[in-house]
Design a protein around this motif. Structure first.
Motif, PDB file in Angstrom:
ATOM      1  N   MET A  70       0.829  -1.204   0.000  1.00 11.60           N
ATOM      2  CA  MET A  70       0.000   0.000   0.000  1.00 11.60           C
ATOM      3  C   MET A  70       0.867   1.260   0.000  1.00 11.60           C
ATOM      4  N   ILE A  71       1.872   1.295   0.874  1.00  9.53           N
ATOM      5  CA  ILE A  71       2.753   2.465   0.939  1.00  9.53           C
ATOM      6  C   ILE A  71       3.564   2.595  -0.344  1.00  9.53           C
ATOM      7  N   GLY A  72       4.034   1.453  -0.882  1.00  4.52           N
ATOM      8  CA  GLY A  72       4.801   1.492  -2.117  1.00  4.52           C
ATOM      9  C   GLY A  72       3.984   1.980  -3.295  1.00  4.52           C
ATOM     10  N   SER A  73       2.734   1.536  -3.395  1.00  2.00           N
ATOM     11  CA  SER A  73       1.882   2.007  -4.495  1.00  2.00           C
ATOM     12  C   SER A  73       1.561   3.488  -4.342  1.00  2.00           C
ATOM     13  N   TYR A  74       1.405   3.945  -3.095  1.00  2.00           N
ATOM     14  CA  TYR A  74       1.199   5.380  -2.856  1.00  2.00           C
ATOM     15  C   TYR A  74       2.416   6.184  -3.309  1.00  2.00           C
ATOM     16  N   ALA A  75       3.607   5.735  -2.916  1.00  2.00           N
ATOM     17  CA  ALA A  75       4.818   6.466  -3.280  1.00  2.00           C
ATOM     18  C   ALA A  75       5.092   6.391  -4.782  1.00  2.00           C
ATOM     19  N   SER A  76       4.694   5.281  -5.426  1.00  2.00           N
ATOM     20  CA  SER A  76       4.939   5.120  -6.856  1.00  2.00           C
ATOM     21  C   SER A  76       3.921   5.843  -7.715  1.00  2.00           C
ATOM     22  N   SER A  77       2.895   6.417  -7.108  1.00  2.00           N
ATOM     23  CA  SER A  77       1.856   7.071  -7.906  1.00  2.00           C
ATOM     24  C   SER A  77       2.366   8.311  -8.625  1.00  2.00           C
ATOM     25  N   ALA A  78       3.574   8.768  -8.284  1.00  2.00           N
ATOM     26  CA  ALA A  78       4.154   9.902  -9.007  1.00  2.00           C
ATOM     27  C   ALA A  78       4.425   9.562 -10.462  1.00  2.00           C
ATOM     28  N   ILE A  79       4.352   8.276 -10.826  1.00  2.00           N
ATOM     29  CA  ILE A  79       4.582   7.881 -12.211  1.00  2.00           C
ATOM     30  C   ILE A  79       3.372   8.178 -13.096  1.00  2.00           C
ATOM     31  N   THR A  80       2.231   8.478 -12.496  1.00  2.00           N
ATOM     32  CA  THR A  80       0.993   8.601 -13.269  1.00  2.00           C
ATOM     33  C   THR A  80       1.033   9.777 -14.233  1.00  2.00           C
ATOM     34  N   PHE A  81       1.397  10.961 -13.774  1.00  2.00           N
ATOM     35  CA  PHE A  81       1.425  12.115 -14.666  1.00  2.00           C
ATOM     36  C   PHE A  81       2.488  11.985 -15.763  1.00  2.00           C
ATOM     37  N   PRO A  82       3.687  11.435 -15.504  1.00  2.00           N
ATOM     38  CA  PRO A  82       4.586  11.175 -16.630  1.00  2.00           C
ATOM     39  C   PRO A  82       3.991  10.230 -17.667  1.00  2.00           C
ATOM     40  N   GLY A  83       3.232   9.225 -17.214  1.00  2.00           N
ATOM     41  CA  GLY A  83       2.560   8.353 -18.172  1.00  2.00           C
ATOM     42  C   GLY A  83       1.498   9.094 -18.966  1.00  2.00           C
ATOM     43  N   ILE A  84       0.738   9.953 -18.297  1.00  2.00           N
ATOM     44  CA  ILE A  84      -0.282  10.749 -18.985  1.00  2.00           C
ATOM     45  C   ILE A  84       0.372  11.730 -19.959  1.00  2.00           C
ATOM     46  N   LYS A  85       1.543  12.219 -19.598  1.00  2.31           N
ATOM     47  CA  LYS A  85       2.251  13.136 -20.496  1.00  2.31           C
ATOM     48  C   LYS A  85       2.624  12.437 -21.806  1.00  2.31           C
ATOM     49  N   TYR A 134      14.044  14.203 -19.116  1.00  2.57           N
ATOM     50  CA  TYR A 134      14.440  13.881 -17.746  1.00  2.57           C
ATOM     51  C   TYR A 134      13.229  13.828 -16.806  1.00  2.57           C
ATOM     52  N   SER A 135      12.215  14.629 -17.060  1.00  7.05           N
ATOM     53  CA  SER A 135      11.013  14.552 -16.218  1.00  7.05           C
ATOM     54  C   SER A 135      10.294  13.230 -16.442  1.00  7.05           C
ATOM     55  N   SER A 136      10.321  12.715 -17.676  1.00  5.07           N
ATOM     56  CA  SER A 136       9.720  11.403 -17.936  1.00  5.07           C
ATOM     57  C   SER A 136      10.513  10.291 -17.262  1.00  5.07           C
ATOM     58  N   VAL A 137      11.834  10.390 -17.296  1.00  9.92           N
ATOM     59  CA  VAL A 137      12.667   9.393 -16.615  1.00  9.92           C
ATOM     60  C   VAL A 137      12.438   9.438 -15.111  1.00  9.92           C
ATOM     61  N   PHE A 138      12.342  10.644 -14.572  1.00  9.30           N
ATOM     62  CA  PHE A 138      12.081  10.779 -13.128  1.00  9.30           C
ATOM     63  C   PHE A 138      10.752  10.134 -12.751  1.00  9.30           C
ATOM     64  N   GLY A 139       9.744  10.329 -13.572  1.00 10.57           N
ATOM     65  CA  GLY A 139       8.450   9.716 -13.286  1.00 10.57           C
ATOM     66  C   GLY A 139       8.510   8.203 -13.356  1.00 10.57           C
ATOM     67  N   ALA A 140       9.214   7.666 -14.355  1.00 14.07           N
ATOM     68  CA  ALA A 140       9.310   6.209 -14.483  1.00 14.07           C
ATOM     69  C   ALA A 140      10.038   5.593 -13.301  1.00 14.07           C
ATOM     70  N   MET A 141      10.981   6.322 -12.734  1.00 15.85           N
ATOM     71  CA  MET A 141      11.753   5.787 -11.613  1.00 15.85           C
ATOM     72  C   MET A 141      10.931   5.702 -10.331  1.00 15.85           C
ATOM     73  N   GLN A 142       9.768   6.318 -10.316  1.00 18.52           N
ATOM     74  CA  GLN A 142       8.959   6.270  -9.099  1.00 18.52           C
ATOM     75  C   GLN A 142       8.472   4.857  -8.788  1.00 18.52           C
ATOM     76  N   LEU A 143       8.483   3.981  -9.793  1.00 22.79           N
ATOM     77  CA  LEU A 143       8.114   2.592  -9.537  1.00 22.79           C
ATOM     78  C   LEU A 143       9.107   1.895  -8.621  1.00 22.79           C
ATOM     79  N   LEU A 144      10.298   2.496  -8.453  1.00 23.96           N
ATOM     80  CA  LEU A 144      11.270   1.918  -7.521  1.00 23.96           C
ATOM     81  C   LEU A 144      10.731   1.883  -6.099  1.00 23.96           C
ATOM     82  N   CYS A 145       9.756   2.732  -5.796  1.00 26.04           N
ATOM     83  CA  CYS A 145       9.190   2.746  -4.443  1.00 26.04           C
ATOM     84  C   CYS A 145       8.547   1.410  -4.095  1.00 26.04           C
TER      85      CYS A 145
END
Length: 558
Positions: free
Chosen positions: A170-185, A354-365
Motif C-alpha cells: 500500500m505504501i509502495g503504491s502510494y509512493a509510486s503514484s508519481a509515475i501517473t502524470f509522466p505516463g499521462i504526459k 528527464y522529467s519522464s525518466v524521473f516519473g518512471a523511476m517512481q516505480l522503484l518505491c
C-alpha cells in the motif's frame, strides 16, 4: 446498504488488488508535478502573466504559449497548496476515520478526485479567465489522494501474518503514484487532447466510488490481534445475530483460552487475569500504556527529534519536486538570459526527457518500501517481550534458566532497527544533496534514484519508530500531528523557489547547499536513539526495586 465485514473478508483479495491499483493511479499523483507542470504550460494556464503573450501564437495554432518565471511561480504556488493538503490533512482524517470508518472517507476522496480532473479539463477551455480554477483543482487532488491512501492502510488487517507485506504494498503504491502524470504526459504527446484525458480519468475515479459502495463495509477492519476473522466468519454463518453478545462472548472465550494456554500461573494473580483484552495481553501490560498521558508522549525527545528530522526531509523532497524542471533548465542554459531558438528547443527536449525518466523511476518505491520494512522487522521474531519471559524463552530454545543467556528484548530490537533505518535514510539524503550540487546532467539520474529511495523510506521508518516507542493509543494522533507539522514546514519551499528564480537568477547551488547542511541535522535522531537504547537496556536488565518485571519497560520515550 453497506456490505458486512464477512463480505469484505471473502472479497479481501479483490479489495487489496484494487486498492493497490487505485493508490498507484489516483492517490499521490500530484507528486509527479514536473510532468503536469509541462502540460499545464503547454495548455497556456497562467500564460497571460508573461509579457510576450500578445506576440506568440494562440492555443489553436499549435499550443505555442509563452513561458516565464511569473507563470512558474504561480503554478508552483498551486502545487504547494495541493502538496500541503496531501500531508497536512492526515490528522483530521484520522479523527474522522476513527469516528465514521474508512468507507465514507474513501467515497468522498474518489468524488473529490473526479471533481479535480473535471476542473482541470474546464480550466483549459479559457485559460485567460479560468486559470485560477487550477488552485481548486490541485487542492481537491491533494485532498483526494490522502483520503484514498489513508483509508487503504486499514485493509492489511484482514491478512493476518501477511499484514506487513500488504502494508508495504500500500505504501509502495502510494509512493509510486508519481509515475501517473509522466505516463499521462506520454499519452498527451501522442496527440490525445488534455481535456479528453482529464474527463476519462474523472470517469475512472467514479469506478472507485462504485467499488467502495459495493465492497467496503461501514465497520472498521480490526487488527488480527483484536479479532480472529476466520472465527468471526464462522460465528456469522451460525446465525449469531445478536452482534454485541456474540462478539463479547467470543472475545471473552479467546482471552481466557489464551491466558490459560500461555500463562498457566495466572491464577495466582486473581480474577483480573481473565479480564485481558482480546489480543491476549495481560492487564499488567495494557494498563501502563493507558496510564501514560498523551502530553508525556508529545513532549518526549524521541517525538521532538523525529519532528525535526521528518520536517527537514519533507522540505528537501517537496522542494526538489517543485524546482526540478528549473534545475534541469539551468544545467542546459548555464544561466544565459538571452536564449536562441535552438537553445530553447534543447531546453524543452531535455527537461521533457528527464522529467519522464524521473516519473518512471517512481516505480522503484514498490521495491524499496519492502526493504525498509525488512530492516524494521530484523530479528523481531527471535525477541522476548519482557525480562519475565526471558527464562521461558531460553528454556524453549534448549537452555537452562541458570545459563548466562542474553535474551534479545523486543522493544530494544525495534529501537535498534529504527537506528539502522534512519541512519540509512539520512545517508541517502546526504548523498542526494551532494549529487544536486554537481552540474552534470547524466548524474541527475543518480539523483532521481536517491530521491525515490528517500521518499519511500522516511515515512515507513517514522511509523515503525512510533509503533515501537509510544503507546498504541497515541500512534494515530502522533503520526497525524507529525504529518501536519512537516507539511507546514514544507511550505518554506515556495519562498526558496522564489529566491532561486529571482535574486539567484535560476541558479540552485546555494539553495541546495543550505538544504544539504540542514539535512545533516537528521543524524541527531539516530544519535539520540542510540543513547535511549542504552538507557532502555539498563532499565530492562536492572529493573527498579519494587517494580514488577513486566512493567520495567513502559512504552514511552523518556
Amino acid at each position: 446498504m453497506a456490505p458486512s465485514l464477512a463480505h469484505a473478508y471473502r472479497w479481501r483479495w479483490w479489495m487489496a488488488g484494487t486498492a493497490v491499483l487505485e493508490n498507484l493511479f489516483f492517490s499521490a499523483v500530484l507528486l509527479g508535478w514536473g510532468s503536469l507542470l509541462l502540460m499545464l504550460k503547454q495548455e497556456g494556464v497562467y500564460a497571460s502573466l508573461c509579457p510576450e503573450n500578445s506576440t506568440n501564437a494562440t492555443q489553436d495554432e499549435g499550443r505555442q504559449w509563452p513561458s516565464c518565471d511569473q507563470q512558474d511561480e504561480m503554478l508552483n504556488l498551486g502545487f504547494m497548496v495541493g502538496s500541503f493538503l496531501l500531508s497536512a490533512t492526515t490528522l483530521p482524517l484520522g479523527v474522522l476515520m476513527d469516528r465514521f470508518g474508512p468507507r465514507p472517507l474513501r467515497m468522498v476522496g474518489s468524488a473529490c478526485f473526479a471533481a479535480s480532473c473535471t476542473l482541470m479539463a474546464v480550466t483549459i477551455q479559457d485559460t485567460e479567465a479560468l486559470s485560477p480554477l487550477i488552485f481548486l483543482a490541485l487542492s481537491l487532488n491533494g485532498f483526494a489522494g490522502i483520503c484514498l491512501t489513508f483509508t487503504s492502510l486499514t485493509l492489511p488487517n484482514m491478512f493476518g501474518n501477511l499484514r506487513s507485506t500488504f502494508m508495504a504494498l500500500m505504501i509502495g503504491s502510494y509512493a509510486s503514484s508519481a509515475i501517473t502524470f509522466p505516463g499521462i504526459k506520454l499519452i498527451y504527446e501522442a496527440g490525445v487532447p488534455f481535456m479528453v484525458i482529464m474527463f476519462t480519468w474523472s470517469g475512472l475515479a467514479c469506478l472507485i466510488f462504485l467499488n467502495c459502495v459495493l465492497n467496503w463495509p461501514s465497520e472498521h477492519f480490526p487488527a488480527p490481534e483484536e479479532v480472529d476473522y476466520t472465527k468471526k466468519i464462522k460465528l456469522a454463518e451460525l446465525a449469531l445475530t445478536h452482534k454485541v453478545t456474540g462478539d463479547r462472548f467470543y472475545r471473552h472465550v479467546t482471552a481466557v483460552g489464551q491466558r490459560l494456554s500461555q500463562e498457566p500461573r495466572s491464577l495466582d494473580r486473581g480474577t483480573n487475569a481473565f479480564l485481558a483484552p482480546a489480543d491476549g495481553r495481560g492487564a499488567s501490560q495494557s494498563q501502563p500504556e493507558k496510564a501514560v498521558p498523551f502530553r508525556q508522549s508529545l513532549c518526549s525527545p524521541v517525538f521532538l527529534w523525529s519532528l525535526l528530522t521528518m520536517s527537514l526531509t519533507q522540505l528537501r523532497v517537496i522542494f526538489y519536486m517543485a524546482a526540478m524542471n528549473k534545475m534541469l533548465e539551468f544545467l542546459v542554459t548555464r544561466g544565459q538570459q538571452q536564449q536562441t531558438h535552438e537553445l530553447q528547443q534543447k531546453v524543452a527536449e531535455t527537461v521533457g526527457f528527464y522529467s519522464s525518466v524521473f516519473g518512471a523511476m517512481q516505480l522503484l518505491c514498490l521495491a524499496t518500501c519492502p526493504l525498509i520494512g525488512y530492516i524494521m522487522d530484523w530479528r523481531i521474531k527471535d525477541c522476548v517481550d519482557a525480562p519475565a519471559r526471558a527464562a521461558a524463552h531460553s528454556k524453549a530454545r534448549g537452555r537452562s534458566a541458570t545459563e548466562p543467556a542474553r535474551p534479545r528484548y523486543c522493544k530494544m530490537q525495534k529501537v535498534s532497527n529504527a537506528i539502522s533505518a534512519f541512519t540509512l535514510t539520512n545517508l541517502l539524503l546526504v548523498g542526494f544533496g551532494v549529487t544536486c550540487l554537481i552540474d552534470s546532467l547524466p548524474l541527475q539520474l543518480v539523483t532521481f534514484v536517491l530521491h525515490t529511495m528517500v521518499r519511500g523510506f522516511f515515512h515507513s521508518a517514522c511509523g515503525s519508530l512510533y509503533a515501537a516507542v509510544f503507546p498504541s493509543s497515541h500512534f494515530g494522533t502522533l503520526t497525524g500531528l507529525q504529518s501536519l507539522v512537516s507539511a507546514v514546514f514544507a511550505l518554506l519551499q515556495q519562498p526558496l523557489f522564489m529566491a532561486m528564480v529571482g535574486p539567484l537568477r535560476g541558479e540552485p547551488f546555494w539553495v541546495n547547499l543550505g538544504l544539504l547542511v540542514c539535512s545533516l541535522l537528521g543524524f541527531l535522531l539516530p544519535a539520540y536513539l542510540f543513547c535511549y537504547r542504552a538507557r532502555l537496556q539498563r532499565e530492562l536488565v536492572e529493573p527498579s526495586p519494587g517494580i514488577p518485571t513486566a512493567l520495567c519497560a513502559p512504552k514511552v520515550a523518556a
